[in-house]
Enzyme design. Structure first.
Site, short mmCIF file in Angstrom:
data_model
loop_
_atom_site.label_atom_id
_atom_site.label_comp_id
_atom_site.label_asym_id
_atom_site.label_seq_id
_atom_site.Cartn_x
_atom_site.Cartn_y
_atom_site.Cartn_z
N ASP A 60 -37.09 43.87 -4.26
CA ASP A 60 -36.33 42.88 -3.53
C ASP A 60 -37.26 41.81 -2.97
O ASP A 60 -38.18 42.11 -2.21
CB ASP A 60 -35.58 43.59 -2.39
CG ASP A 60 -34.69 42.63 -1.65
OD1 ASP A 60 -33.96 41.89 -2.32
OD2 ASP A 60 -34.75 42.59 -0.41
N THR A 93 -33.05 36.58 -3.72
CA THR A 93 -34.19 36.30 -2.86
C THR A 93 -35.45 35.98 -3.66
O THR A 93 -36.27 35.18 -3.24
CB THR A 93 -34.46 37.49 -1.94
OG1 THR A 93 -34.45 38.67 -2.72
CG2 THR A 93 -33.40 37.60 -0.89
N THR A 94 -35.59 36.61 -4.83
CA THR A 94 -36.74 36.29 -5.66
C THR A 94 -36.55 34.90 -6.24
O THR A 94 -37.48 34.08 -6.27
CB THR A 94 -36.90 37.30 -6.79
OG1 THR A 94 -36.73 38.60 -6.27
CG2 THR A 94 -38.25 37.21 -7.44
#
Ligand code: ADP
Ligand code: MG
Length: 545
Positions: A60, A93-94
């Site tokens: 994550d 999120t990446t």
């Protein structure tokens, strides 16, 4: 020699101008490199060990960025956007970090050649605006008419969110659980009403969803075995009261000169406790939960009266029980009446794996559910929890904004095309800048290919061609090392992830570009490092000053 004018405190570190801007961009680049390989279904995981030696394995983006402990002031912006993406939409999120880094990388040559950052920023803003218009135009709204259709849609979005995680093999199994959990909530879909409990051991497929509140049995004293372990229509007293004999001799000094007096002190202590217990019993509660310890005397007392009790219940579980079952958390035993008790249809204590769980089902007030996760190592369970969190957020988001776009780089390729087309209609520096951003967007499909070991150049060429011919949903096909219509392949993502990710990435890029000077004050208490280091070291090396 001219006297030096001292403007800032000694030890203050300043750097400014273009070199500073470039160095900030470079710093961001190194951060992006750290998370680059985690993107997508074939992304790798990171194992991060912190100063205490605690290891975390994660895919994550937000978790990795948080754990990296970044000190570079400009690069911290990227950590912030990853965190805000995590809080806002929970997934992507990446992607957001990657996009911000890539935008910066693409405009860096222009900055180096002397284009004013303001012009670059303006171009990024324009590109962002075009992207937003296009996403809103393309996003497919899903009719809410039938329950089955909505469910299928939600499950697909959840599965896409989980396909890049450690648990991707069980994604269909978990997609169902996640959707069930979210659909069991009331309209506002409060996240904290889904509890996640981890029980090590067993296989992932043994994970289960309990409608209602569940938490691990707390530490209990002798006498507990005699208490009944299940009730129908039970009344729950929620307390923040210690039900234990306090050894007051530790806290106070009492001088007595005969045994009788001493006995009185002891009796008084017992009487205080018994009064409390009697009041709780009179209220009609069957189950007593307390945030503070419930000692052996109290446990026996309750067991004798067919009541169940649990002390040291974690705060969040007590609160969730209160929200679900009603009632109030009491801090004194004096006003415990029937109207402050929570209610639930069924209470039981059940074995799950190696642990016993207290389960409250059929709660009248709020809709809540608890996921009990099973699985091997603890780090694995923690990563599973984080992955499920992403999926839960995605499902909530999709229910609220019921429009989706195709993932796997499809939407980014289409936006890239739109920007490139637009850039051809304008002239000057802006043309080149918009084209650079268009190139920046291609990072997502490119990285998805790179991480899967595909020939990125080849696949990107095919994608560009398809999009030019109007195949707007074509993206990377991870299973066939090719391109495919990802809308038909059901690689769906809520459009809100992409909107949020692009906005945050563009804003972060603009922010970093608008900084041309860093002024760092020396830390309080730290001796100023005068004159480039040489002198500061003197003392430590044992040399005379
Ligand atoms: P993030 O933290 O940004 O969500 P992920 O590692 O979850 O990063 O990767 C998300 C990317 O993987 C998205 O661009 C998504 O479209 C893509 N993706 C997810 N599932 C698939 C799939 N089955 N095929 C192709 N791409 C996929
Ligand atoms: Mg994801």
């Amino acid at each position: 020699m001219q006297p030096q004018i001292v403007l800032l405190k000694e030890g203050t570190d300043t750097s400014q101008g273009k070199p500073q801007l470039i160095s900030n961009i470079n710093a961001c680049q190194s951060i992006v490199d750290a998370v680059r390989t985690t993107l997508g279904p074939r992304g790798m995981d990171k194992l991060i060990v912190n100063a205490q030696g605690k290891a975390t394995i994660s895919n994550d983006g937000a978790t990795i960025m948080k754990l990296l402990d970044i000190v570079h002031p400009a690069a911290k912006t990227l950590v912030d956007i990853a965190k805000s993406q995590d809080a806002e939409v929970g997934d992507g999120t990446t992607s957001v970090v990657l996009l911000a880094g890539e935008f910066l990388k693409q405009v860096k040559p222009f900055v180096e050649e002397g284009v004013h950052p303001r012009i670059v920023i303006k171009a990024i803003r324009k590109a962002l605006q075009l992207c937003m218009e296009k996403i809103n135009e393309m996003a497919v709204r899903i009719e809410k008419q039938s329950k089955e259709e909505q469910r299928a849609l939600l499950e697909k979005c959840a599965a896409t969110a989980m396909s890049s995680k450690l648990i991707h093999q069980q994604k269909d199994f978990f997609a169902k659980i996640v959707v069930d959990a979210v659909l069991s909530l009331d309209e506002l879909l409060p996240l904290n009403m889904i509890g996640i409990k981890k029980v090590a051991g067993g296989s992932l497929e043994e994970s289960q969803l309990v409608s209602g509140v569940a938490f691990k049995k707390t530490f209990s004293y002798a006498g507990f075995e005699m208490a009944p372990k299940s009730y129908e229509n039970c009344k729950i007293a929620l307390l923040n009261i210690e039900l234990e004999l306090k050894a007051e001799r530790d806290n106070a000094e009492i001088r007595v000169d005969n045994v009788k007096e001493y006995q009185k002190v002891v009796d008084a202590e017992w009487q205080i406790l018994y009064n409390k217990l009697a009041k709780i019993h009179e209220s009609g509660a069957n189950v007593v939960l307390s945030k503070l310890p419930i000692g052996d005397v109290a446990t026996q007392y309750f067991a004798d009266r067919n009541m169940f009790c649990a002390g040291r219940v974690p705060d969040e579980d007590l609160k969730r029980t209160m929200k679900a079952c009603g009632g109030a958390v009491m801090t004194t035993a004096n006003d415990i009446k029937a109207n402050v008790l929570g209610l639930c249809e069924r209470f039981e204590e059940r074995q799950v794996g190696g642990d016993r769980f207290n389960l409250f089902q059929g709660c009248p007030n709020a809709k809540t559910s608890t996921l009990i996760l099973r699985g091997g190592a603890e780090q694995f369970l923690e990563e599973t929890e984080r992955s499920l969190h992403d999926a839960i957020m995605i499902v909530r988001r999709t229910i609220k904004h019921d429009s989706v776009v195709a993932g796997g780089g499809a939407i980014e390729m289409e936006l890239s095309k739109v920007l490139r087309d637009y850039s051809r209609t304008i002239a000057g520096k802006e043309q080149l800048l918009i084209a650079a951003i268009a190139k920046g967007l291609e990072i997502i499909p490119r990285q998805l290919c790179d991480n899967a070991g595909f020939d990125a150049t080849n696949i990107l060429n095919k994608l560009r061609q398809k999009h030019a011919q109007g195949g707007q949903w074509f993206g990377v096909d991870i299973t066939k090392e090719d391109i495919s219509d990802n809308f038909e392949q059901c690689v769906w993502e809520p459009s809100i992830i992409k909107i949020n990710a692009l906005t945050a990435a563009a804003e972060a890029a603009c922010m970093i570009l608008s900084v041309d000077e860093t002024i760092k004050s020396p830390k309080a208490g730290e001796p100023p490092m005068a004159g480039g280091g040489g002198m500061g070291m003197g003392r430590g090396m044992g040399r005379p000053m």
